[in-house]
Design an enzyme around this catalytic site. Sequence first.
Site, PDB file in Angstrom:
ATOM      1  N   TYR A 121       0.826  -1.216   0.000  1.00 12.75           N
ATOM      2  CA  TYR A 121       0.000   0.000   0.000  1.00 12.75           C
ATOM      3  C   TYR A 121       0.867   1.276   0.000  1.00 12.75           C
ATOM      4  O   TYR A 121       1.866   1.364   0.705  1.00 12.75           O
ATOM      5  CB  TYR A 121      -0.917   0.046   1.235  1.00 12.75           C
ATOM      6  CG  TYR A 121      -1.466   1.435   1.396  1.00 12.75           C
ATOM      7  CD1 TYR A 121      -2.476   1.880   0.553  1.00 12.75           C
ATOM      8  CD2 TYR A 121      -0.902   2.331   2.296  1.00 12.75           C
ATOM      9  CE1 TYR A 121      -2.923   3.188   0.618  1.00 12.75           C
ATOM     10  CE2 TYR A 121      -1.347   3.642   2.377  1.00 12.75           C
ATOM     11  CZ  TYR A 121      -2.355   4.061   1.530  1.00 12.75           C
ATOM     12  OH  TYR A 121      -2.769   5.358   1.580  1.00 12.75           O
TER      13      TYR A 121
ATOM     14  N   HIS B 206      -3.304   1.883   6.860  1.00 12.26           N
ATOM     15  CA  HIS B 206      -4.383   1.559   5.915  1.00 12.26           C
ATOM     16  C   HIS B 206      -5.199   0.332   6.331  1.00 12.26           C
ATOM     17  O   HIS B 206      -5.440  -0.579   5.532  1.00 12.26           O
ATOM     18  CB  HIS B 206      -3.838   1.415   4.494  1.00 12.26           C
ATOM     19  CG  HIS B 206      -4.696   2.120   3.478  1.00 12.26           C
ATOM     20  ND1 HIS B 206      -5.522   1.454   2.612  1.00 12.26           N
ATOM     21  CD2 HIS B 206      -4.873   3.430   3.218  1.00 12.26           C
ATOM     22  CE1 HIS B 206      -6.163   2.328   1.854  1.00 12.26           C
ATOM     23  NE2 HIS B 206      -5.783   3.539   2.201  1.00 12.26           N
TER      24      HIS B 206
ATOM     25  N   GLU C 213      -3.929  16.970   5.019  1.00 12.59           N
ATOM     26  CA  GLU C 213      -3.263  16.154   3.999  1.00 12.59           C
ATOM     27  C   GLU C 213      -3.330  16.864   2.646  1.00 12.59           C
ATOM     28  O   GLU C 213      -4.349  17.466   2.304  1.00 12.59           O
ATOM     29  CB  GLU C 213      -3.961  14.793   3.899  1.00 12.59           C
ATOM     30  CG  GLU C 213      -3.335  13.864   2.865  1.00 12.59           C
ATOM     31  CD  GLU C 213      -4.043  12.509   2.791  1.00 12.59           C
ATOM     32  OE1 GLU C 213      -5.193  12.401   3.241  1.00 12.59           O
ATOM     33  OE2 GLU C 213      -3.417  11.559   2.280  1.00 12.59           O
TER      34      GLU C 213
ATOM     35  N   TRP D 230      -7.802  -3.579   1.902  1.00 15.98           N
ATOM     36  CA  TRP D 230      -6.848  -2.835   1.079  1.00 15.98           C
ATOM     37  C   TRP D 230      -6.441  -1.568   1.796  1.00 15.98           C
ATOM     38  O   TRP D 230      -7.102  -1.000   2.554  1.00 15.98           O
ATOM     39  CB  TRP D 230      -7.420  -2.474  -0.298  1.00 15.98           C
ATOM     40  CG  TRP D 230      -6.405  -1.653  -1.029  1.00 15.98           C
ATOM     41  CD1 TRP D 230      -5.223  -2.090  -1.585  1.00 15.98           C
ATOM     42  CD2 TRP D 230      -6.422  -0.225  -1.231  1.00 15.98           C
ATOM     43  NE1 TRP D 230      -4.514  -1.034  -2.103  1.00 15.98           N
ATOM     44  CE2 TRP D 230      -5.221   0.113  -1.892  1.00 15.98           C
ATOM     45  CE3 TRP D 230      -7.313   0.786  -0.886  1.00 15.98           C
ATOM     46  CZ2 TRP D 230      -4.904   1.437  -2.239  1.00 15.98           C
ATOM     47  CZ3 TRP D 230      -7.014   2.076  -1.220  1.00 15.98           C
ATOM     48  CH2 TRP D 230      -5.823   2.403  -1.912  1.00 15.98           C
TER      49      TRP D 230
HETATM   50  C1  GCO Z   1      -4.799   8.654   2.573  1.00 18.11           C
HETATM   51  C2  GCO Z   1      -5.627   7.551   2.084  1.00 18.11           C
HETATM   52  C3  GCO Z   1      -5.924   7.515   0.649  1.00 18.11           C
HETATM   53  C4  GCO Z   1      -6.990   6.491   0.337  1.00 18.11           C
HETATM   54  C5  GCO Z   1      -7.829   6.967  -0.769  1.00 18.11           C
HETATM   55  C6  GCO Z   1      -8.887   5.974  -1.142  1.00 18.11           C
HETATM   56  O1  GCO Z   1      -4.457   8.608   3.723  1.00 18.11           O
HETATM   57  O2  GCO Z   1      -4.577   9.569   1.796  1.00 18.11           O
HETATM   58  O3  GCO Z   1      -5.504   6.399   2.791  1.00 18.11           O
HETATM   59  O4  GCO Z   1      -4.842   7.503  -0.203  1.00 18.11           O
HETATM   60  O5  GCO Z   1      -6.424   5.264   0.082  1.00 18.11           O
HETATM   61  O6  GCO Z   1      -8.376   8.191  -0.441  1.00 18.11           O
HETATM   62  O7  GCO Z   1      -9.769   6.532  -2.041  1.00 18.11           O
HETATM   63 MG    MG Z   2      -5.195   7.056   4.834  1.00 18.54          MG
END
Ligand code: GCO
Ligand code: MG
Length: 402
Positions: free
Chosen positions: A159, A212, A339, A402
């Site tokens: 991931y 994740h 973020e 996932w």
């Molecule tokens: C993050 C996330 C994303 C997700 C995504 C799924 O922390 O930015 O985990 O990358 O995986 O938004 O649609």
């Molecule tokens: Mg995330």
Amino acid sequence: MKIVAAKVIVCSPGRNFVTLKIETDQGVYGIGDGTLNGRELSVVSYLEEHVVPCLIGMDPRRIEDIWQYLYRGAYWRRGPVTMRAIAAVDMALWDIKAKMAGMPLYDLLGGKSRDRVMVYGHANGSDIDETVDAVGQYIDLGYKAIRAQTGVPGIKDAYGVGRGKLYYEPADAALPSVTGWDTRKALNHVPRLFEKLRQTYGFDHHLLHDGHHRYTPQEAANLGKMLEPYQLFWLEDCTPAENQEAFRIVRQHTVTPLAVGEIFNTIWDAKDLIQNQLIDYIRATVVGAGGLTHLRRIADLASLYQIRTGCHGATDLSPVTMGCALHFDTWVPNFGIQEYMRHTEETDAVFPHDYRFEDGHLICGETPGHGVDINEDLAAKYPYKRAYLPVARLQDGTMWNW
Ligand code: GCO
Ligand code: MG
């Protein structure tokens, strides 16, 4: 004042976005985001079939009442599709109200609590050395906070590992691609990444990591404990949060700060986590959690327990959500971090906006409203393309998170 039209615009300038445009009889319009990654058309249908017909003729100034109408009035509460549709309406209505007031949205929310918003970027690489270099690139770009993810030997497409570009996009296939997971291998590897990062760059920058949803509470506690020497800003989604109690186990064993909530859609998903002080940062964001009207309730509850905000801001949240989030971040007293995954140039062109990056921070603009528009002619050049997030399986084929 009346809503006279509302239309849903679907476009794919590099990835899919669902945008709602609400028009009024006074010529003022508002824009909202309803994108649900990998399940976009479900929100389109919810909006077009079930929300837009109710909106026509309503007074767009009654934001709270319209929110309650769509939430209570449907009888079927909560869920990612419903709450994204409500969020799209809510964002557009706040945009309209702020435009009518001639104010940037943060002023309407209560005014500035800060001048700029600290963001974190996503550094990743196929191995530890590549990730260490990628973190260095973010430091050179001025970032004060960086999320670090690395490939793990023996795990297929771990991931968070992109393709060596700044524009990491996980939803990349017309059918879900199959990735791998092995907790033992990850637990061996991830602490070594942070050891190397601290050895290389010292302790001045904030470092973050996203689990994740892959670990059990006990495994997450173990990871949090192993990461303690590296003083993370947060460990995110260390275990699934449907069972909010699970975080108590993690909390009891580690002082690594915990963040969760990017998949939450209402305050009910976070209530026990917040009231029991099981987390440090709440990651719910505008599009995910029913718009500004609901997100501010979550933030207010969190503030009672010294929990700060850390809004989700991946590429699947359109610039419209980013614009709203930045106004929210500029106002909210208990702000933590935002973020920030860059959108492609095509996306930025379809959604003209007035926020800007400077010295590791985003600064929202002064245009009345949330400051993000949609260029519909350009959007029409990028038709919807089905795109799924990957799935993950363990080494023996078992389906995993996932
Ligand atoms: C993050 C996330 C994303 C997700 C995504 C799924 O922390 O930015 O985990 O990358 O995986 O938004 O649609
Ligand atoms: Mg995330």
